[in-house]
Design an enzyme around this catalytic site. Structure first.
Site, mmCIF file in Angstrom:
data_model
loop_
_atom_site.group_PDB
_atom_site.id
_atom_site.type_symbol
_atom_site.label_atom_id
_atom_site.label_comp_id
_atom_site.label_asym_id
_atom_site.label_seq_id
_atom_site.Cartn_x
_atom_site.Cartn_y
_atom_site.Cartn_z
ATOM 1 N N ASN A 13 72.647 -15.991 -53.152
ATOM 2 C CA ASN A 13 73.354 -15.609 -51.925
ATOM 3 C C ASN A 13 74.732 -15.130 -52.365
ATOM 4 O OD1 ASN A 13 74.682 -15.377 -49.521
ATOM 5 N ND2 ASN A 13 74.569 -17.541 -48.970
ATOM 6 N N TRP A 14 74.889 -13.830 -52.366
ATOM 7 C CA TRP A 14 76.157 -13.264 -52.873
ATOM 8 C C TRP A 14 77.313 -13.482 -51.906
ATOM 9 C CZ3 TRP A 14 74.803 -7.708 -55.121
ATOM 10 C CH2 TRP A 14 73.941 -7.859 -56.226
ATOM 11 N N LYS A 15 76.995 -13.870 -50.672
ATOM 12 C CA LYS A 15 78.027 -14.039 -49.626
ATOM 13 C C LYS A 15 78.860 -12.754 -49.524
ATOM 14 C CE LYS A 15 77.642 -18.954 -50.283
ATOM 15 N NZ LYS A 15 78.244 -20.279 -50.219
ATOM 16 N N HIS A 99 72.691 -19.971 -42.154
ATOM 17 C CA HIS A 99 73.545 -20.519 -43.222
ATOM 18 C C HIS A 99 74.689 -21.322 -42.599
ATOM 19 C CE1 HIS A 99 76.272 -20.823 -46.602
ATOM 20 N NE2 HIS A 99 75.221 -20.614 -47.368
ATOM 21 N N GLU A 101 77.719 -21.468 -43.271
ATOM 22 C CA GLU A 101 78.953 -20.703 -43.037
ATOM 23 C C GLU A 101 78.858 -19.909 -41.742
ATOM 24 O OE1 GLU A 101 79.012 -18.893 -46.907
ATOM 25 O OE2 GLU A 101 79.493 -20.842 -47.783
ATOM 26 N N GLU A 171 70.633 -27.234 -47.658
ATOM 27 C CA GLU A 171 71.968 -27.043 -48.216
ATOM 28 C C GLU A 171 72.936 -28.046 -47.583
ATOM 29 O OE1 GLU A 171 72.406 -22.883 -50.027
ATOM 30 O OE2 GLU A 171 73.032 -22.717 -47.953
ATOM 31 N N GLY A 177 79.901 -24.727 -52.481
ATOM 32 C CA GLY A 177 81.148 -24.162 -52.982
ATOM 33 C C GLY A 177 82.171 -25.220 -53.370
ATOM 34 N N SER A 217 76.050 -25.731 -54.958
ATOM 35 C CA SER A 217 76.554 -25.871 -56.335
ATOM 36 C C SER A 217 75.438 -26.028 -57.368
ATOM 37 C CB SER A 217 77.561 -27.026 -56.430
ATOM 38 O OG SER A 217 78.663 -26.794 -55.561
ATOM 39 N N GLY A 238 74.857 -19.783 -54.603
ATOM 40 C CA GLY A 238 76.015 -18.979 -54.235
ATOM 41 C C GLY A 238 76.767 -18.530 -55.472
ATOM 42 N N GLY A 239 77.834 -19.250 -55.814
ATOM 43 C CA GLY A 239 78.741 -18.849 -56.894
ATOM 44 C C GLY A 239 78.046 -18.442 -58.181
HETATM 45 P P1 13P Z 1 77.308 -22.481 -53.969
HETATM 46 O O1 13P Z 1 76.175 -22.358 -54.947
HETATM 47 O O2 13P Z 1 78.453 -21.564 -54.286
HETATM 48 O O3 13P Z 1 77.703 -23.889 -53.734
HETATM 49 O O4 13P Z 1 76.739 -21.936 -52.566
HETATM 50 C C1 13P Z 1 75.555 -22.442 -52.080
HETATM 51 C C2 13P Z 1 75.161 -21.645 -50.893
HETATM 52 O O5 13P Z 1 75.800 -21.699 -49.875
HETATM 53 C C3 13P Z 1 73.996 -20.766 -51.018
HETATM 54 O O6 13P Z 1 73.640 -20.265 -49.781
#
Ligand code: 13P
Length: 256
Positions: A13-15, A99, A101, A171, A177, A217, A238-239
């Site tokens: 997930n590149w956000k 998600h 967020e 999640e 994050g 994470s 994500g990251g």
């Molecule tokens: P991180 O891997 O950066 O914690 O993000 C997880 C996430 O929200 C994937 O959708």
């Protein structure tokens, strides 16, 4: 994971990262690193604006393309929104819905998540449904109730046949994050609770076949341990999905 029963899916997930130029570079770096890694499905969920170019760029590789959100109406006066059919035409096969967020910053509710999931399925997309508890909810001991309710409402009106196209991502919001990962036991436990909800609604055969990812994470250093758990069928990352070497290392961990 249990590859005999269900598909392992590693999704990035590149956000809100990487414009088309940066997206192109990342896919170019990733392609040779993941060649022949056929024990899992590989997906990148990219910003809307990157979908067409990334769909073009991944041709000839095993990388699949997803978006990060979808509106529930087919068309109309919804300024700034993108419909499921638009995503399909742009080259997306997957889409993230619900998600945390989106829930936290953009007012998404369980009800709108259900509408988005339904719209995605109607258009032929494969939704990745995100559920997960806040730290305060975990501390109050209501994690099972929270994820069960999120899952049940999101799947209202979805029959077993359509569920086959749905991936669920657990999640925990406190692990996103933050660098703080759920232990593999915690991840396995809650993914198992979600599987139990699916079993209650659709029966145990269907529940055993549904892919349930862990997200929060996940990185090269903890992926193998998380993925070794029976109920953890992949990751939503994500990251670490923004660095080709890290994302590839997680994909490597899913080959065992
Ligand atoms: P991180 O891997 O950066 O914690 O993000 C997880 C996430 O929200 C994937 O959708």
């Amino acid at each position: 994971m249990n590859r005999n029963l269900r598909k392992t899916v590693i999704a990035g997930n590149w956000k809100m990262n990487l414009a088309p130029s940066g997206a192109k570079t990342l896919i170019e770096e990733l392609k040779p690193l993941i060649a022949g890694k056929d024990k899992c499905e590989i997906v990148v969920c990219v910003p809307f604006i990157d979908v067409p170019s990334v769909a073009e760029k991944v041709k000839g590789s095993d990388i699949k393309v997803g978006a990060q959100n979808v509106h529930f109406m087919k068309s109309g006066a919804y300024t700034g929104e993108i419909s499921a059919e638009m995503l399909v035409e742009a080259g997306a096969e997957y889409v993230i819905v619900g998600h945390s967020e989106r829930r936290q910053y953009f007012g998404e509710t369980d009800e709108t998540v259900n509408l988005r999931l339904t719209a995605a399925l109607d258009a032929g997309l494969k939704p990745i449904l995100c559920v997960g508890e806040l730290l305060e909810q975990r501390d109050r001991g209501i994690t099972a109730e929270v994820v069960s309710m999120q899952t049940k409402i999101a799947l209202q009106g979805i029959d077993a046949e359509r569920l086959k196209r749905v991936i669920i991502a657990y999640e925990p919001v406190w692990a996103i994050g933050t660098g703080r990962t759920a232990t593999s036991e915690q991840a396995d436990e809650v993914c198992g609770i979600i599987r139990g909800v699916i079993a209650g609604k659709y029966g145990s055969d269907t529940a055993e076949a549904v892919t349930i990812q862990y997200g929060g994470s996940m990185k090269p250093g903890n992926a193998a341990e998380l993925l070794a758990k029976y109920n953890v069928d992949g990751g939503l990352i994500g990251g670490a999905s923004l660095k080709a070497a890290d994302f590839a290392a997680i994909i490597d961990a899913a080959q065992n």
